[in-house]
Design a protein around this motif. Structure first.
Motif, PDB file in Angstrom:
ATOM      1  N   ASP A  61    -108.268  -1.630   3.398  1.00 15.56           N
ATOM      2  CA  ASP A  61    -109.138  -0.605   2.819  1.00 15.56           C
ATOM      3  C   ASP A  61    -108.577   0.794   3.100  1.00 15.56           C
ATOM      4  O   ASP A  61    -107.533   0.954   3.721  1.00 15.56           O
ATOM      5  CB  ASP A  61    -110.562  -0.749   3.371  1.00 15.56           C
ATOM      6  N   ALA A  62    -109.325   1.785   2.632  1.00 15.42           N
ATOM      7  CA  ALA A  62    -108.849   3.168   2.735  1.00 15.42           C
ATOM      8  C   ALA A  62    -108.620   3.577   4.194  1.00 15.42           C
ATOM      9  O   ALA A  62    -107.644   4.260   4.505  1.00 15.42           O
ATOM     10  CB  ALA A  62    -109.854   4.102   2.064  1.00 15.42           C
ATOM     11  N   ASP A  63    -109.493   3.143   5.091  1.00 13.98           N
ATOM     12  CA  ASP A  63    -109.324   3.506   6.501  1.00 13.98           C
ATOM     13  C   ASP A  63    -108.036   2.929   7.065  1.00 13.98           C
ATOM     14  O   ASP A  63    -107.291   3.613   7.771  1.00 13.98           O
ATOM     15  CB  ASP A  63    -110.517   3.008   7.335  1.00 13.98           C
ATOM     16  N   GLU A  64    -107.788   1.660   6.761  1.00 13.66           N
ATOM     17  CA  GLU A  64    -106.544   1.052   7.264  1.00 13.66           C
ATOM     18  C   GLU A  64    -105.325   1.772   6.711  1.00 13.66           C
ATOM     19  O   GLU A  64    -104.329   1.959   7.416  1.00 13.66           O
ATOM     20  CB  GLU A  64    -106.499  -0.437   6.887  1.00 13.66           C
ATOM     21  N   ILE A  65    -105.397   2.149   5.439  1.00 11.87           N
ATOM     22  CA  ILE A  65    -104.274   2.862   4.825  1.00 11.87           C
ATOM     23  C   ILE A  65    -104.035   4.190   5.544  1.00 11.87           C
ATOM     24  O   ILE A  65    -102.913   4.510   5.940  1.00 11.87           O
ATOM     25  CB  ILE A  65    -104.537   3.074   3.321  1.00 11.87           C
ATOM     26  N   LEU A  66    -105.109   4.945   5.724  1.00 12.95           N
ATOM     27  CA  LEU A  66    -104.963   6.256   6.373  1.00 12.95           C
ATOM     28  C   LEU A  66    -104.465   6.108   7.812  1.00 12.95           C
ATOM     29  O   LEU A  66    -103.633   6.876   8.277  1.00 12.95           O
ATOM     30  CB  LEU A  66    -106.298   7.008   6.342  1.00 12.95           C
ATOM     31  N   ASP A  67    -104.968   5.092   8.510  1.00 17.43           N
ATOM     32  CA  ASP A  67    -104.583   4.908   9.918  1.00 17.43           C
ATOM     33  C   ASP A  67    -103.194   4.294  10.068  1.00 17.43           C
ATOM     34  O   ASP A  67    -102.418   4.695  10.926  1.00 17.43           O
ATOM     35  CB  ASP A  67    -105.593   3.991  10.635  1.00 17.43           C
ATOM     36  N   GLN A  68    -102.903   3.293   9.249  1.00 17.42           N
ATOM     37  CA  GLN A  68    -101.711   2.478   9.498  1.00 17.42           C
ATOM     38  C   GLN A  68    -100.435   2.981   8.824  1.00 17.42           C
ATOM     39  O   GLN A  68     -99.339   2.785   9.349  1.00 17.42           O
ATOM     40  CB  GLN A  68    -101.950   1.022   9.064  1.00 17.42           C
ATOM     41  N   LEU A  69    -100.535   3.600   7.655  1.00 15.22           N
ATOM     42  CA  LEU A  69     -99.303   3.990   6.953  1.00 15.22           C
ATOM     43  C   LEU A  69     -98.370   4.863   7.802  1.00 15.22           C
ATOM     44  O   LEU A  69     -97.172   4.592   7.881  1.00 15.22           O
ATOM     45  CB  LEU A  69     -99.611   4.676   5.617  1.00 15.22           C
ATOM     46  N   PRO A  70     -98.906   5.885   8.496  1.00 12.89           N
ATOM     47  CA  PRO A  70     -97.999   6.702   9.309  1.00 12.89           C
ATOM     48  C   PRO A  70     -97.362   5.900  10.450  1.00 12.89           C
ATOM     49  O   PRO A  70     -96.204   6.130  10.801  1.00 12.89           O
ATOM     50  CB  PRO A  70     -98.904   7.799   9.875  1.00 12.89           C
TER      51      PRO A  70
END
Ligand SMILES: Nc1ncnc2c1ncn2[C@@H]1O[C@H](COP(=O)(O)OP(=O)(O)O)[C@@H](O)[C@H]1O
Ligand SMILES: [Mg+2]
Length: 219
Positions: A61-70
């Motif tokens: 989800d959006a939270d995982e994307i924001l947290d994990q991508l970097p």
């Protein structure tokens, strides 16, 4: 570098581009992570077979994307993020983290116009981030004798996005590739033309990549 494949419309060729781009970068010696952000998980299933040394991670989800991508980006040279076929929040999160956004789009006036919604989200992200991510349209599933009409050029111009000069042609070999667990350049002579065109598109979108490779080889 984080590259998002980001048209929030289904069936436009996102996963096809994501898996081929990940495999293409991997074969040039880069450390690559495919971040599958689509609930259907088709690209990570395919990539596991087509490019086994590419790390595949699913982001739900959006939270995982924001947290994990970097975090993922710290651990490799390129993260290729395959976007979902809907869900604006997921697309927004991707565009808030990506360095480059590729918008695959079918070559029809209606499809280009439909991109306006996705590009609104892009503009918001660019506005917040001082112009990042850079973005470009790649035309997909284009008829062999297709020529860009003036209507299409005008529609693309209102989106204010560059269109890659090489388009991906509608070819059976692309549709067959996932079932073969392969990328088109592994499918022998059938995949030859497709292989050349994906190489041309990626070379155009990532001009620095080959330069880097040359530098690496000579280093
Ligand atoms: N250039 C192409 N020529 C023919 N079929 C294609 C091409 N690109 C994608 N496809 C096929 O079209 C369908 C949708 O492509 P896909 O990459 O899954 O799109 P998305 O991820 O945007 O939903 C798939 O069956 C895929 O194999
Ligand atoms: Mg997909």
């Amino acid at each position: 570098m984080i590259i998002a494949i980001a048209n929030s419309k289904g069936g436009v060729g996102k996963s096809t581009i994501a898996v081929h781009l990940a495999a293409w970068l991997r074969e040039q010696g880069y450390r690559v992570t495919l971040a599958d952000c689509d609930a259907q998980q088709s690209s990570s299933e395919w990539a596991k077979e087509a490019t086994p040394t590419t790390r595949c991670v699913r982001l739900a989800d959006a939270d995982e994307i924001l947290d994990q991508l970097p975090v993922l980006a710290q651990e490799c040279d390129f993260v290729v993020a395959d976007g979902p076929g809907s869900n604006t929040e997921t697309s927004r999160a991707l565009l808030l983290r990506a360095d480059l956004a590729i918008f695959p789009c079918k070559a029809s006036l209606l499809e280009v116009r439909a991109l306006a919604q996705a590009t609104n989200v892009l503009r918001q992200a660019q506005d917040i981030r001082g112009g990042v991510p850079k973005a470009a349209i790649v035309l997909t599933m284009v008829g062999k004798h297709y020529r860009l009409t003036q209507d299409m050029k005008d529609a693309a111009a209102t989106l204010d996005l560059p269109v890659a000069s090489t388009a991906l042609i509608q070819r059976q070999v692309y549709a067959d590739a996932p079932g073969q667990g392969a990328v088109v350049w592994k499918l022998g002579s059938r995949g030859k033309e497709a292989a050349a065109e994906v190489d041309a598109v990626f070379g155009e979108l990532l001009p620095g990549v080959r330069t880097l490779l040359v530098k690496r080889k000579s280093a």
